[in-house]
Scaffold this motif. Structure first.
Motif, PDB file in Angstrom:
ATOM      1  N   VAL A  92       0.820  -1.013  -0.068  1.00 38.69           N
ATOM      2  CA  VAL A  92      -0.253   0.236  -0.057  1.00 38.69           C
ATOM      3  C   VAL A  92       0.918   1.313  -0.094  1.00 38.69           C
ATOM      4  O   VAL A  92       0.676   2.317  -0.818  1.00 38.69           O
ATOM      5  N   LEU A  93       1.799   1.176   0.977  1.00 31.79           N
ATOM      6  CA  LEU A  93       2.873   2.454   0.741  1.00 31.79           C
ATOM      7  C   LEU A  93       3.623   2.754  -0.505  1.00 31.79           C
ATOM      8  O   LEU A  93       3.858   3.674  -0.944  1.00 31.79           O
ATOM      9  N   GLU A  94       4.358   1.424  -0.796  1.00 26.25           N
ATOM     10  CA  GLU A  94       4.946   1.601  -2.032  1.00 26.25           C
ATOM     11  C   GLU A  94       4.172   2.087  -3.360  1.00 26.25           C
ATOM     12  O   GLU A  94       4.589   2.711  -4.158  1.00 26.25           O
ATOM     13  N   GLY A  95       2.833   1.727  -3.431  1.00 21.93           N
ATOM     14  CA  GLY A  95       1.892   2.208  -4.272  1.00 21.93           C
ATOM     15  C   GLY A  95       2.156   3.677  -4.689  1.00 21.93           C
ATOM     16  O   GLY A  95       1.927   4.293  -5.870  1.00 21.93           O
ATOM     17  N   ALA A  96       2.386   4.356  -3.637  1.00 17.95           N
ATOM     18  CA  ALA A  96       2.511   6.036  -3.850  1.00 17.95           C
ATOM     19  C   ALA A  96       3.645   6.284  -4.902  1.00 17.95           C
ATOM     20  O   ALA A  96       3.710   7.573  -5.300  1.00 17.95           O
ATOM     21  N   MET A  97       4.453   5.336  -5.289  1.00 19.89           N
ATOM     22  CA  MET A  97       5.494   5.783  -6.150  1.00 19.89           C
ATOM     23  C   MET A  97       5.199   6.369  -7.248  1.00 19.89           C
ATOM     24  O   MET A  97       5.732   7.123  -8.032  1.00 19.89           O
ATOM     25  N   VAL A  98       3.644   5.871  -7.898  1.00 17.18           N
ATOM     26  CA  VAL A  98       3.312   6.347  -9.190  1.00 17.18           C
ATOM     27  C   VAL A  98       3.091   7.760  -9.277  1.00 17.18           C
ATOM     28  O   VAL A  98       3.198   8.431 -10.037  1.00 17.18           O
ATOM     29  N   GLY A  99       2.820   8.303  -8.032  1.00 18.27           N
ATOM     30  CA  GLY A  99       2.756   9.863  -7.979  1.00 18.27           C
ATOM     31  C   GLY A  99       3.992  10.504  -8.217  1.00 18.27           C
ATOM     32  O   GLY A  99       3.881  11.767  -8.350  1.00 18.27           O
ATOM     33  N   ALA A 100       5.192  10.118  -8.344  1.00 23.08           N
ATOM     34  CA  ALA A 100       6.315  10.569  -8.267  1.00 23.08           C
ATOM     35  C   ALA A 100       6.606  11.097  -9.919  1.00 23.08           C
ATOM     36  O   ALA A 100       7.256  11.901 -10.352  1.00 23.08           O
ATOM     37  N   MET A 101       5.639  10.298 -10.653  1.00 16.73           N
ATOM     38  CA  MET A 101       5.774  10.513 -12.144  1.00 16.73           C
ATOM     39  C   MET A 101       5.142  12.092 -12.542  1.00 16.73           C
ATOM     40  O   MET A 101       6.064  12.772 -12.957  1.00 16.73           O
ATOM     41  N   PRO A 102       4.029  12.506 -12.242  1.00 15.82           N
ATOM     42  CA  PRO A 102       3.482  13.898 -12.391  1.00 15.82           C
ATOM     43  C   PRO A 102       4.203  14.746 -11.418  1.00 15.82           C
ATOM     44  O   PRO A 102       4.594  15.998 -12.118  1.00 15.82           O
ATOM     45  N   LEU A 103       4.954  14.586 -10.422  1.00 18.04           N
ATOM     46  CA  LEU A 103       5.775  15.472  -9.764  1.00 18.04           C
ATOM     47  C   LEU A 103       7.167  15.642 -10.774  1.00 18.04           C
ATOM     48  O   LEU A 103       7.674  16.763 -10.763  1.00 18.04           O
ATOM     49  N   SER A 104       7.741  14.638 -11.350  1.00 16.89           N
ATOM     50  CA  SER A 104       9.011  14.728 -12.147  1.00 16.89           C
ATOM     51  C   SER A 104       8.494  15.594 -13.095  1.00 16.89           C
ATOM     52  O   SER A 104       9.252  16.419 -13.705  1.00 16.89           O
ATOM     53  N   PHE A 105       7.398  15.544 -13.906  1.00 13.97           N
ATOM     54  CA  PHE A 105       6.972  16.505 -15.053  1.00 13.97           C
ATOM     55  C   PHE A 105       6.725  17.801 -14.398  1.00 13.97           C
ATOM     56  O   PHE A 105       7.132  18.668 -15.184  1.00 13.97           O
ATOM     57  N   ILE A 106       6.533  17.972 -13.206  1.00 19.28           N
ATOM     58  CA  ILE A 106       6.356  19.389 -12.952  1.00 19.28           C
ATOM     59  C   ILE A 106       7.605  19.903 -12.855  1.00 19.28           C
ATOM     60  O   ILE A 106       8.018  21.244 -13.399  1.00 19.28           O
TER      61      ILE A 106
END
Length: 464
Positions: free
Chosen positions: A110-124
């Motif tokens: 569950v905690l690891e799943g947060a990694m997908v959120g790093a993609m839009p942050l990288s695009f920012i």
């Protein structure tokens, strides 16, 4: 209120490399469960049903976290949110590595799943710190390295688990994430908050999370729709209520989580519909091709084992990994809209050809590689188009929704494929009929081809 700030510091190659390394490490950690499910089921004494739950936990978490992470990054700064998010991911990886049983391992996932959120942050970050042309290429590089990391994780998870232990297959990529996060903290310039006085839209956040969770639950139950009509009907009603409530809340909120006026523009909603269709078509091929390799029907299938199937799928995996950088370069050279149209055309034609030409192994190997390449180029160009068509303060939210749509499209494609093959399996036999595979490929090709009708709308109503 929008704060007027000095132009952000330009990011160097080391900063882009740091984001790429973080994407590769995250992709590796995300992919270790699927190829080792039999081993995990044996070591933890869990059933195949529990194994299936383990395999989709991160998918659900990622769908919930990604739009939230993008929205928070837009408001409070991409780097600041990313560092905190990756601390959560690292904690999840550590818990998974030390997990003695299924409940603890599920918590880690569950905690690891947060990694997908790093993609839009990288695009920012790349959009804030790089010129337009370079940011398009950087988005492709980061996307491609995430896929490449997934390929590496898939290949290495089994040997690591067998030679060391299942604990190390989580620990090694988690250590890489920690190192990459420190690298990002060191070399990536800070991006000040764009809307430091904006409040979090908690009601909108809760309703959107409910929508995504209900939708994912409905997709998971879709193959059982005939035997559980009341449950499916209740989910549909709940989904409609949540969507209506979310729209009402977002319209009235002084600081909405998602700007509905932005989504109403043809250039935006068409992008999300195209993303869904392309990812659904891709998922169908990803599901059908291994099944067809393994089948041993009369006049179709090859009776291949797991090792041979993995070898046959490797060219497609490599094609998917290089499609990200290629998509970014193509979008810079020819424009995202042209690249999306070309990718849809190649993919739809390949799927329709595969429906009727799959009598040799190389037919499927080449077809799967072409679909992976065309799909990856198309989705990367779509992300580039979305990121560069909105204000800087909406980059994370807009691209986060693209990534969520991608997850939903993949989930829908897998469920459609499973339903088609199940319906095509004759009583008393193990393999679906050959016509079931034809039907699946035709559906995938038709859905993908129909999305071409929306490509012209991508040019309308977006920021130039």
């Amino acid at each position: 209120m929008t704060t007027t700030l000095a132009p952000p510091v330009r990011a160097g190659k080391a900063a882009v490399a740091a984001l790429g390394l973080l994407a590769a490490a995250s992709g590796a950690l995300e992919s270790v469960v699927t190829p080792t499910l039999p081993l995990l089921q044996r070591d933890l004494s869990i059933s195949p049903a529990h194994g299936a739950l383990l395999s989709i936990t991160m998918l659900i978490t990622g769908a919930l976290v990604t739009p939230v992470a993008g929205n928070l990054g837009d408001r409070h700064g991409g780097k600041r949110v990313m560092l905190r998010l990756m601390a959560v991911v690292s904690a999840g990886g550590l818990i998974s590595a030390l997990a003695p049983n299924l409940p603890v391992l599920l918590l880690g996932q569950v905690l690891e799943g947060a990694m997908v959120g790093a993609m839009p942050l990288s695009f920012i970050l790349v959009r804030k710190h790089l010129p337009a042309g370079e940011s398009q290429v950087a988005i492709g590089v980061v996307s491609g390295l995430f896929v490449g990391g997934g390929m590496l994780g898939t290949l290495m998870a089994g040997p690591i688990a067998e030679q060391l232990s299942r604990h190390w297959m989580f620990a090694i990529p988690t250590l890489a994430i920690v190192v990459a996060t420190l690298f990002v903290h060191r070399v990536m310039p800070d991006d000040p908050p764009a809307r430091s006085d904006a409040k979090i839209d908690w009601p909108g956040l809760a309703l959107l999370s409910g929508i995504l969770l209900t939708l994912m639950s409905g997709l998971a139950m879709a193959p059982e729709a005939g035997s559980r009509p009341l449950a499916i009907g209740a989910l549909i009603v709940l989904l409609a209520v949540l969507v209506a409530g979310w729209i009402s809340v977002e319209r009235r909120s002084p600081s909405p989580m998602v700007d509905l006026h932005l989504l109403a523009k043809p250039g935006m909603w068409s992008s999300y519909v195209i993303t869904f269709a392309v990812c659904m078509g891709t998922a169908v091929s990803m599901y059908l091709v291994p099944q067809l390799f393994a089948a041993s029907g009369d006049g179709y299938g090859f009776g291949a084992g797991s090792t041979d199937i993995g070898r046959y799928l490797l060219p497609g995996t490599v094609a998917g990994a290089i499609s990200g950088p290629l998509g970014g370069l193509a979008a810079r050279r020819f424009g995202p809209t042209a690249v999306v149209g070309a990718g849809i055309g190649v993919m739809a034609a390949t799927l329709l050809v595969m429906a009727f030409v799959h009598t040799e192994v190389w037919h499927l190997v080449v077809g799967k590689a072409l679909v992976a390449l065309a799909s990856g180029v198309c989705i990367t160009a779509m992300v580039v188009r979305t990121a560069t068509s909105v204000d800087h303060t909406d980059t994370g939210t807009a691209t986060g929704l693209v990534l969520v749509t991608r997850v939903i499209g993949f989930a829908a494609g897998v469920q459609v494929s499973g339903a088609v093959l199940t319906a095509g399996t004759r009583p008393g036999t193990a393999d679906p009929a050959g016509s079931a595979f034809v039907t699946g490929f035709v559906i995938a090709g038709a859905v993908t081809a129909l999305s071409m009708l929306l490509v012209p709308a991508m040019r309308k109503g977006v920021k130039k």
